[in-house]
Scaffold this motif. Sequence first.
Motif, mmCIF file in Angstrom:
data_model
loop_
_atom_site.group_PDB
_atom_site.id
_atom_site.type_symbol
_atom_site.label_atom_id
_atom_site.label_comp_id
_atom_site.label_asym_id
_atom_site.label_seq_id
_atom_site.Cartn_x
_atom_site.Cartn_y
_atom_site.Cartn_z
ATOM 1 N N THR A 19 0.829 -1.215 0.000
ATOM 2 C CA THR A 19 0.000 0.000 0.000
ATOM 3 C C THR A 19 0.868 1.272 0.000
ATOM 4 N N ARG A 38 -1.188 -3.622 -7.412
ATOM 5 C CA ARG A 38 -1.847 -4.838 -7.932
ATOM 6 C C ARG A 38 -0.900 -5.746 -8.695
ATOM 7 N N THR A 51 -7.987 2.034 -10.443
ATOM 8 C CA THR A 51 -8.681 3.215 -9.926
ATOM 9 C C THR A 51 -9.968 3.484 -10.709
ATOM 10 N N ASP A 52 -10.668 4.517 -10.263
ATOM 11 C CA ASP A 52 -11.962 4.869 -10.846
ATOM 12 C C ASP A 52 -11.736 5.993 -11.862
ATOM 13 N N LYS A 57 -7.839 11.794 -9.044
ATOM 14 C CA LYS A 57 -6.507 11.496 -9.587
ATOM 15 C C LYS A 57 -6.565 11.267 -11.090
HETATM 16 C C1 LIG Z 1 -5.410 0.874 2.362
HETATM 17 C C2 LIG Z 1 -6.046 1.677 1.240
HETATM 18 C C3 LIG Z 1 -6.068 1.147 -0.026
HETATM 19 C C4 LIG Z 1 -6.642 1.866 -1.079
HETATM 20 N N1 LIG Z 1 -6.609 1.340 -2.341
HETATM 21 C C5 LIG Z 1 -7.067 2.063 -3.378
HETATM 22 C C6 LIG Z 1 -6.920 1.581 -4.722
HETATM 23 O O1 LIG Z 1 -6.378 0.490 -4.982
HETATM 24 N N2 LIG Z 1 -7.394 2.362 -5.730
HETATM 25 C C7 LIG Z 1 -7.970 3.585 -5.495
HETATM 26 O O2 LIG Z 1 -8.350 4.251 -6.466
HETATM 27 N N3 LIG Z 1 -8.126 4.067 -4.241
HETATM 28 C C8 LIG Z 1 -7.669 3.338 -3.178
HETATM 29 N N4 LIG Z 1 -7.783 3.827 -1.906
HETATM 30 C C9 LIG Z 1 -8.477 5.113 -1.697
HETATM 31 C C10 LIG Z 1 -7.538 6.269 -2.049
HETATM 32 O O3 LIG Z 1 -6.577 6.439 -1.028
HETATM 33 C C11 LIG Z 1 -8.299 7.600 -2.262
HETATM 34 O O4 LIG Z 1 -8.997 7.945 -1.108
HETATM 35 C C12 LIG Z 1 -9.280 7.499 -3.435
HETATM 36 O O5 LIG Z 1 -8.705 6.787 -4.521
HETATM 37 C C13 LIG Z 1 -9.683 8.898 -3.920
HETATM 38 O O6 LIG Z 1 -8.519 9.606 -4.276
HETATM 39 P P1 LIG Z 1 -8.537 10.850 -5.298
HETATM 40 O O7 LIG Z 1 -9.743 11.669 -4.927
HETATM 41 O O8 LIG Z 1 -7.247 11.540 -5.055
HETATM 42 O O9 LIG Z 1 -8.641 10.297 -6.686
HETATM 43 C C14 LIG Z 1 -7.215 3.135 -0.842
HETATM 44 C C15 LIG Z 1 -7.168 3.671 0.447
HETATM 45 C C16 LIG Z 1 -6.596 2.950 1.465
HETATM 46 C C17 LIG Z 1 -6.555 3.572 2.847
#
Ligand SMILES: Cc1cc2nc3c(=O)[nH]c(=O)nc-3n(C[C@H](O)[C@H](O)[C@H](O)COP(=O)(O)O)c2cc1C
Length: 181
Positions: A19, A38, A51-52, A57
Motif C-alpha cells: 500500500t 496490484r 482506480t476509478d 486522480k
Molecule cells: C489501504 C487503502 C487502499 C486503497 N486502495 C485504493 C486503490 O487500490 N485504488 C484507489 O483508487 N483508491 C484506493 N484507496 C483510496 C484512495 O486512497 C483515495 O482515497 C481514493 O482513490 C480517492 O482519491 P482521489 O480523490 O485523489 O482520486 C485506498 C485507500 C486505502 C486507505
Amino acid sequence: MAWKMLGRATKDRKAAFRTPVLATVCADGPQARVLVLRAVDADRRQLIFHTDTRSGKAEQLGDDNRVAVTFYDAHRKIQLRCNGIAQLHTSDALADQQWRDASPNALRCFSGPLPAAACALPSDHDGSEATRKTVAAGRPFFAVLSVDIVRLEWLYLHTHGQRRALFSWEDEHATMHWLNP
Ligand SMILES: Cc1cc2nc3c(=O)[nH]c(=O)nc-3n(C[C@H](O)[C@H](O)[C@H](O)COP(=O)(O)O)c2cc1C
C-alpha cells in the motif's frame, strides 16, 4: 532486491510495500493518497494500480501524468521513492485482463456513486458477497493506472550508517549512483 520486494507485495496482503502512496501534480498543489499495488512488471519497470475513471486522480493525470510513488517497509527499514509517468487504461487488453483477474469484491466500488460527490451518510453495506453479475455495471468506471518508473531512490536505514542509492533510466540506459544519506 527492490523489484523482488515489490513483486512479493502484489501477492501478500500484509506486505508493507502493498500500500504505497501515489502523489500527483495539480493546479492547486500536490495530492497524495494510498493505493493497493496490484501488479509489477520488473522488465518494463512498471507498477500497476486500479482506480476509478471518475476520481480526482484520473482528472489530475489528464493534465499532468508525472507521479511519485513512495513505499516504506518498517520491518526491513527500506524506503523506495519512485518517479514515473502514469497512464490510464480503460478499454485495452491490460484493463480487460486486470478486470477479469480481480475478485468481484475488489471491483464492488466501481459500481458505486460518483466518488467525492457530497452525499448523505451512506448506509452500511449489507454484507452480501459481490459476484461478476453484481459488479458488471462498474466496468465503464474501472481503469488500470500504470506507472513507468524513470527514477528510483532506495534508502536503507541502519544504526551503523544509512545507505542511499539512486537508479535512473533514460532510453533503456540505466545508471546507479550512491548518494550521501
Ligand atoms: C489501504 C487503502 C487502499 C486503497 N486502495 C485504493 C486503490 O487500490 N485504488 C484507489 O483508487 N483508491 C484506493 N484507496 C483510496 C484512495 O486512497 C483515495 O482515497 C481514493 O482513490 C480517492 O482519491 P482521489 O480523490 O485523489 O482520486 C485506498 C485507500 C486505502 C486507505
